[in-house]
Design an enzyme around this catalytic site. Structure first.
Site, PDB file in Angstrom:
ATOM      1  CG  ASP A 116      -2.085   0.916   1.093  1.00 59.22           C
ATOM      2  OD1 ASP A 116      -2.062   1.750   0.166  1.00 59.22           O
ATOM      3  OD2 ASP A 116      -3.021   0.815   1.903  1.00 59.22           O
ATOM      4  CG  ASP A 117      -0.145   4.672  -0.059  1.00 59.51           C
ATOM      5  OD1 ASP A 117      -0.943   4.211  -0.888  1.00 59.51           O
ATOM      6  OD2 ASP A 117      -0.467   5.501   0.807  1.00 59.51           O
ATOM      7  CB  CYS A 149      -6.990   2.742  -1.565  1.00 58.72           C
ATOM      8  SG  CYS A 149      -5.531   2.404  -0.646  1.00 58.72           S
ATOM      9  NE  ARG A 159      -6.209  -1.325  -1.709  1.00 57.99           N
ATOM     10  CZ  ARG A 159      -5.138  -1.848  -1.107  1.00 57.99           C
ATOM     11  NH1 ARG A 159      -5.144  -3.100  -0.695  1.00 57.99           N
ATOM     12  NH2 ARG A 159      -4.060  -1.125  -0.891  1.00 57.99           N
ATOM     13  CE  LYS A 199      -6.329   0.087   2.051  1.00 60.39           C
ATOM     14  NZ  LYS A 199      -5.406   1.239   1.880  1.00 60.39           N
ATOM     15  CG  HIS A 254     -10.189   0.533   1.025  1.00 57.78           C
ATOM     16  ND1 HIS A 254      -9.208   1.492   1.050  1.00 57.78           N
ATOM     17  CD2 HIS A 254     -11.343   1.145   1.408  1.00 57.78           C
ATOM     18  CE1 HIS A 254      -9.743   2.652   1.424  1.00 57.78           C
ATOM     19  NE2 HIS A 254     -11.031   2.462   1.641  1.00 57.78           N
ATOM     20  CB  SER A 291      -6.817   3.217   4.687  1.00 54.09           C
ATOM     21  OG  SER A 291      -6.956   3.158   3.304  1.00 54.09           O
ATOM     22  CG  HIS A 295      -1.874   3.684   3.809  1.00 54.30           C
ATOM     23  ND1 HIS A 295      -2.359   4.383   4.890  1.00 54.30           N
ATOM     24  CD2 HIS A 295      -2.595   4.091   2.734  1.00 54.30           C
ATOM     25  CE1 HIS A 295      -3.348   5.178   4.480  1.00 54.30           C
ATOM     26  NE2 HIS A 295      -3.507   5.018   3.175  1.00 54.30           N
ATOM     27  CG  ASP A 344      -2.320   0.787  -3.047  1.00 55.26           C
ATOM     28  OD1 ASP A 344      -1.149   1.178  -2.861  1.00 55.26           O
ATOM     29  OD2 ASP A 344      -3.285   1.248  -2.424  1.00 55.26           O
ATOM     30  CG  ASN A 345      -1.840   4.233  -4.264  1.00 55.30           C
ATOM     31  OD1 ASN A 345      -2.901   3.794  -3.821  1.00 55.30           O
ATOM     32  ND2 ASN A 345      -0.912   4.726  -3.466  1.00 55.30           N
ATOM     33  CE  LYS A 368      -2.835   7.602  -0.880  1.00 52.11           C
ATOM     34  NZ  LYS A 368      -2.744   6.908   0.410  1.00 52.11           N
TER      35      LYS A 368
HETATM   36 MG    MG Z   1      -2.654   2.984  -1.445  1.00 53.01          MG
END
Ligand code: MG
Length: 444
Positions: free
Chosen positions: A40-41, A80, A84, A133, A135, A158, A217, A269-270, A290
């Protein structure tokens, strides 16, 4: 089973061994397992193999040395929820109605008519699990068990959506809340332990494990063994911890003799949350992070690993995306693509096994509104945005970049090549018309 035998028994014992090995293979029907590790991130520049000078990622370095590193791999969204959705359905976020990120109290979630990777692989007899996660909706009808997963343990959104700004954040097992505000220092290890246990329990059949880590994240929570270990501060600590646990997954697959039968994908994810300064990551030589559709928002560090099937040490420079995972997984499993919908991704099997794509696929940058398109080396921005508030190029539009000559998006060529601007604008127009015609959401 060991196959030692005296000479007179060699033939019979060899046959018996073949039968035993065959039984294991038959249980898996010769199909390939799938493990998707989704950070994540994590920024494009945050791993040693993608150029970070300080953060140590020896296990990911090894994974890339034994597998394939993608240098132009995209997450389908800079945010996010939409990213996903795209990973699990093979469809660009615009088709989902998800434009950004679901809040903890949102009544919405992934539509029941969507077909996820888990649902398709389940039809082929795979055991399926997600540890991490989700989401894609908090109400039970949107949680993973309703979308093809046999097992779920994780946070439903998150890790920063917690007190004091929000209500207590639940750790969910199946559909039940088992703990409120869990100790986030333990999450990366917990999710990995559960993944390793799941692989062990399902080693005789095919499996799909989706491992969307909460880290890096914010808020950053390294485990006890990693706090203070990195020279890059808290952010480096959590990335080095992820690296360690990715290594444990690879070790487990190797120990069980499943490495050659399992495709492991590591990606993000980003891009990095650059407005968080030192607590955010780095997009390396890419612009922004992001939330933006500059390259740093969506191009993500990616490694595919399947020893013996993917040539060791390959560097794949072709454009690929998280939407490609569903078609690739379904092709490996012999599962046909879901009908009556557009699947935007493509099967990467040929690219993974050394063939060059005839041409790069189009990549559309979203998610709220279409911001840009990539075709071959060319990228046309018709909108831009940045969480930093910076208006790059003083807000000038359109902008045209040659991403192979200029991955940092520094030299706008729109005036020099108006015919390419017109070609890419036509691609955007026809994509928007096609999405409008085929629908953006099953509810509409
Ligand atoms: Mg993210």
């Amino acid at each position: 089973m060991r196959c030692k035998a005296h000479l007179g028994l060699v033939f019979l014992m060899a046959s018996a061994c073949a039968a035993v090995q065959g039984a294991g293979q038959a249980g898996r029907q010769g199909k390939v397992n799938l493990v998707v590790i989704f950070c994540d991130d994590l920024g494009w520049g945050d791993l040693a193999i993608f150029g970070h000078p300080i953060i140590r990622t020896p296990r990911l370095d090894q994974m890339a040395a034994e597998g394939a590193r993608f240098t132009q791999f995209y997450s389908a969204s800079p945010a996010c929820t939409a990213s996903r959705y795209a990973l699990l359905t093979g469809r660009v976020p615009k088709r989902s109605g998800f434009s950004w990120v679901l809040g903890p109290k949102s009544p919405r979630g992934i539509h029941p008519n969507e077909v996820t990777i888990a649902e398709g692989l389940k039809e082929q007899g795979y055991a399926t699990a997600i540890f991490g996660k989700w989401h894609l909706g908090r109400p039970a009808e949107y949680l993973p068990l309703a979308h093809g997963f046999d097992e779920y343990l994780g946070l439903p959104y998150s890790n920063d959506m917690r007190p004091p700004k929000w209500e207590d954040i639940p750790l969910i097992e199946g559909n039940e809340v088992i703990e409120l505000n869990p100790d986030q220092r333990k999450l990366t290890r917990l999710y990995t332990d559960r993944a390793i246990d799941f692989i062990e329990r399902h080693q005789e059949q095919n499996f799909f494990v989706y491992l969307p880590y909460a880290m890096p994240h914010l808020p950053l929570y390294p485990g006890e063994d990693f706090a203070g270990a990195s020279a890059r501060g808290l952010y480096g600590d959590v990335v080095e911890e992820i690296d360690h646990h990715v290594g444990r997954i690879l070790d487990q697959l190797t120990k069980l003799g499943l490495a050659e039968d399992t495709l492991v994908v590591f990606t993000s994810d980003n891009g990095p949350w650059i407005i968080k300064d030192e607590e955010g990551g780095s997009s390396g030589l890419l612009r922004d992070g992001k939330g933006s559709t500059w390259e740093g928002g969506v191009r993500v560090p990616t490694v595919f690993w399947q020893p013996g099937a993917i040539e060791a040490g390959r560097v794949v420079r072709e454009v690929a995306s998280t939407t490609d995972l569903l078609p690739t997984a379904f092709a490996m499993a012999g599962q046909s693509l879901p009908a009556e919908r557009v699947i935007d991704g493509r099967d990467l099997s040929a690219v993974l096994h050394g063939a060059s794509a005839e041409r790069d696929p189009l990549f559309f940058y979203g998610p709220r509104e279409l911001h840009a398109v990539r075709s071959g080396p060319w990228k046309l921005h018709i909108r831009t945005s940045s969480q930093t508030g910076i208006k790059h190029f003083d807000g000038k539009l359109p902008l045209l970049f040659h991403l192979e000559h200029d991955p940092s998006e520094e030299w706008d060529l729109a005036e020099r090549y108006p015919e390419i601007v017109a070609e890419l604008q036509a691609l955007i127009d026809s994509h928007l018309a096609e999405v409008a015609e085929t629908g953006t959401d099953f509810d509409e």
